[in-house]
Design a protein around this motif. Structure first.
Motif, short mmCIF file in Angstrom:
data_model
loop_
_atom_site.label_atom_id
_atom_site.label_comp_id
_atom_site.label_asym_id
_atom_site.label_seq_id
_atom_site.Cartn_x
_atom_site.Cartn_y
_atom_site.Cartn_z
N TYR A 139 0.86 -1.18 0.00
CA TYR A 139 0.00 0.00 0.00
C TYR A 139 0.90 1.24 0.00
O TYR A 139 1.90 1.28 0.70
CB TYR A 139 -0.92 0.02 1.22
CG TYR A 139 -2.04 1.01 1.07
CD1 TYR A 139 -3.23 0.64 0.44
CD2 TYR A 139 -1.91 2.32 1.52
CE1 TYR A 139 -4.26 1.56 0.26
CE2 TYR A 139 -2.93 3.24 1.35
CZ TYR A 139 -4.10 2.86 0.72
OH TYR A 139 -5.12 3.77 0.53
N ILE A 140 0.51 2.22 -0.80
CA ILE A 140 1.34 3.42 -0.97
C ILE A 140 0.49 4.66 -0.71
O ILE A 140 -0.61 4.80 -1.27
CB ILE A 140 1.91 3.50 -2.40
CG1 ILE A 140 2.61 2.19 -2.79
CG2 ILE A 140 2.88 4.67 -2.52
CD1 ILE A 140 3.02 2.12 -4.25
N THR A 141 0.99 5.53 0.15
CA THR A 141 0.29 6.78 0.39
C THR A 141 1.31 7.86 0.77
O THR A 141 2.52 7.65 0.64
CB THR A 141 -0.78 6.60 1.49
OG1 THR A 141 -1.58 7.78 1.56
CG2 THR A 141 -0.15 6.33 2.86
N ASN A 142 0.82 8.99 1.20
CA ASN A 142 1.68 10.11 1.58
C ASN A 142 1.26 10.66 2.93
O ASN A 142 0.14 10.41 3.40
CB ASN A 142 1.58 11.23 0.53
CG ASN A 142 2.33 10.90 -0.74
OD1 ASN A 142 3.54 10.68 -0.74
ND2 ASN A 142 1.61 10.84 -1.85
N ILE A 143 2.13 11.47 3.51
CA ILE A 143 1.81 12.13 4.78
C ILE A 143 0.59 13.03 4.61
O ILE A 143 -0.33 13.00 5.41
CB ILE A 143 3.02 12.98 5.25
CG1 ILE A 143 4.23 12.10 5.54
CG2 ILE A 143 2.63 13.84 6.46
CD1 ILE A 143 4.21 11.34 6.82
N VAL A 144 0.58 13.86 3.58
CA VAL A 144 -0.61 14.67 3.28
C VAL A 144 -1.15 14.26 1.92
O VAL A 144 -0.42 13.77 1.06
CB VAL A 144 -0.33 16.20 3.30
CG1 VAL A 144 0.07 16.65 4.69
CG2 VAL A 144 0.70 16.60 2.27
N LYS A 145 -2.44 14.46 1.74
CA LYS A 145 -3.13 13.90 0.58
C LYS A 145 -3.34 14.90 -0.56
O LYS A 145 -3.89 14.54 -1.60
CB LYS A 145 -4.51 13.35 1.00
CG LYS A 145 -4.50 12.50 2.26
CD LYS A 145 -3.54 11.34 2.18
CE LYS A 145 -3.68 10.45 3.41
NZ LYS A 145 -2.50 9.59 3.59
N CYS A 146 -2.93 16.12 -0.36
CA CYS A 146 -3.10 17.13 -1.42
C CYS A 146 -1.75 17.78 -1.70
O CYS A 146 -0.93 17.94 -0.79
CB CYS A 146 -4.13 18.19 -1.01
SG CYS A 146 -5.74 17.49 -0.61
N ARG A 147 -1.56 18.18 -2.94
CA ARG A 147 -0.26 18.69 -3.38
C ARG A 147 0.02 20.09 -2.81
O ARG A 147 -0.76 21.02 -3.04
CB ARG A 147 -0.23 18.76 -4.90
CG ARG A 147 1.12 19.21 -5.43
CD ARG A 147 1.08 19.53 -6.89
NE ARG A 147 2.39 19.93 -7.36
CZ ARG A 147 2.61 20.71 -8.40
NH1 ARG A 147 1.59 21.15 -9.11
NH2 ARG A 147 3.84 21.02 -8.75
N PRO A 148 1.14 20.24 -2.12
CA PRO A 148 1.53 21.59 -1.70
C PRO A 148 1.96 22.41 -2.92
O PRO A 148 2.62 21.89 -3.82
CB PRO A 148 2.71 21.35 -0.76
CG PRO A 148 2.62 19.91 -0.36
CD PRO A 148 2.02 19.22 -1.54
N PRO A 149 1.62 23.68 -2.96
CA PRO A 149 1.98 24.52 -4.11
C PRO A 149 3.49 24.52 -4.32
O PRO A 149 4.27 24.66 -3.37
CB PRO A 149 1.49 25.92 -3.70
CG PRO A 149 0.54 25.69 -2.58
CD PRO A 149 0.89 24.39 -1.92
N GLY A 150 3.88 24.36 -5.57
CA GLY A 150 5.30 24.40 -5.89
C GLY A 150 6.10 23.26 -5.26
O GLY A 150 7.32 23.35 -5.14
N ASN A 151 5.42 22.23 -4.83
CA ASN A 151 6.07 21.08 -4.18
C ASN A 151 6.84 21.48 -2.92
O ASN A 151 7.82 20.83 -2.55
CB ASN A 151 7.01 20.35 -5.15
CG ASN A 151 6.24 19.65 -6.25
OD1 ASN A 151 5.05 19.39 -6.12
ND2 ASN A 151 6.91 19.37 -7.34
N ARG A 152 6.39 22.54 -2.25
CA ARG A 152 7.02 22.90 -0.98
C ARG A 152 6.70 21.84 0.06
O ARG A 152 5.81 21.02 -0.12
CB ARG A 152 6.53 24.26 -0.50
CG ARG A 152 5.04 24.31 -0.16
CD ARG A 152 4.72 25.48 0.74
NE ARG A 152 3.29 25.71 0.88
CZ ARG A 152 2.47 24.98 1.62
NH1 ARG A 152 2.92 23.92 2.27
NH2 ARG A 152 1.19 25.29 1.71
N ASP A 153 7.47 21.87 1.18
CA ASP A 153 7.15 20.97 2.29
C ASP A 153 5.76 21.31 2.83
O ASP A 153 5.40 22.49 2.92
CB ASP A 153 8.15 21.16 3.44
CG ASP A 153 9.46 20.43 3.20
OD1 ASP A 153 9.62 19.79 2.14
OD2 ASP A 153 10.33 20.52 4.07
#
Ligand code: SF4
Length: 247
Positions: A139-153
């Protein structure tokens, strides 16, 4: 109290806090250490459950992943919702023994709605193949589910707002092995400030689960020298995973 119950109780505590305080402030004192206390406190220090455990029977692995997604809905709980194309919940086997957690969706993931589908995802697929790990089994996921602008942290309030859903995913899937992909995921999950170079290459006990960290595939695309340590980490992961699957 079992470790599984313990992590579940932590989820319930977060949800109760969210309900009580209606997100006035970050729920946790800091953004690092998702499930604050899970990685850093002894089991006995975690808060008591809001209701007797007997009234909260354990869900079978993967049994409520759909419910978690439904609860998340078209989430607008933090500011990251404003610029997203798709909420990227996660993908894979709802009963996976091995779970990968990255930082946040990138541009391709935001466009398609699935984690790790861009160039970094293609590299991850190659590493999976080399390590004899099938993407559909994990299973693959991320810490947050929506893209931060400009790929910032992701910002602290974004992580603390989103993290109950990650905890619920983990609780639903009940993986025995977790791999944190990249600095941000590693530091956030482990509540540590060391760089990924110091965190990778060893196992951590994360609330009764074995957790290993490695460089994010996108870092490998930027710096070829990371590929060797990533492969070393994946060999450790492969051996642990095989042992788990075969026994
Ligand atoms: S990042 Fe998480 S909390 Fe924020 S809007 Fe997206 S799903 Fe909701």
């Amino acid at each position: 109290m079992s470790r599984s119950e313990d992590i579940r109780n932590e989820v319930y505590r977060f949800l109760r806090q969210q309900k009580e305080f209606r997100y006035p402030d970050p729920i946790l004192p800091g953004f690092r250490g998702i499930g604050k206390g899970i990685a850093t406190k002894p089991v006995s220090a975690v808060s008591a459950p809001p209701a007797p455990a007997a009234t909260r029977p354990a869900a079978p692995a993967g049994g409520n992943l759909t419910t978690v997604r439904e609860d998340l809905g078209e989430c607008t709980r933090c500011g990251l919702h404003g610029q997203r194309t798709n909420l990227v919940f996660g993908v894979g086997n709802p009963n996976a023994k091995l779970m990968f957690i990255g930082e946040a969706p990138g541009a391709d993931e935001d466009r398609i709605g699935e984690p790790f589908v861009g160039r970094a995802g293609q590299l991850l697929d190659k590493i999976f193949a080399a390590a004899d790990i099938r993407r559909e089994d994990v299973y693959i996921t991320n810490i947050v589910k929506c893209r931060p602008p400009g790929n910032r942290d992701p910002q602290p309030d974004e992580v603390t707002t989103c993290n109950p859903f990650l905890l619920q995913q983990i609780d639903a899937i009940q993986p025995q092995l977790i791999c944190a992909l990249g600095r941000f995921a590693a530091q956030t999950l482990l509540d540590k400030t060391e760089g990924i170079g110091r965190l990778r290459g060893r196992w951590f006990d994360w609330h009764g689960k074995r957790l290993i960290c490695t460089y994010h595939p996108s870092a490998c695309l930027r710096n070829e020298s990371y590929k060797r340590p990533v492969w070393n980490d994946f060999q450790m992961l492969r051996d642990a995973y095989k042992e788990l699957v075969e026994n």
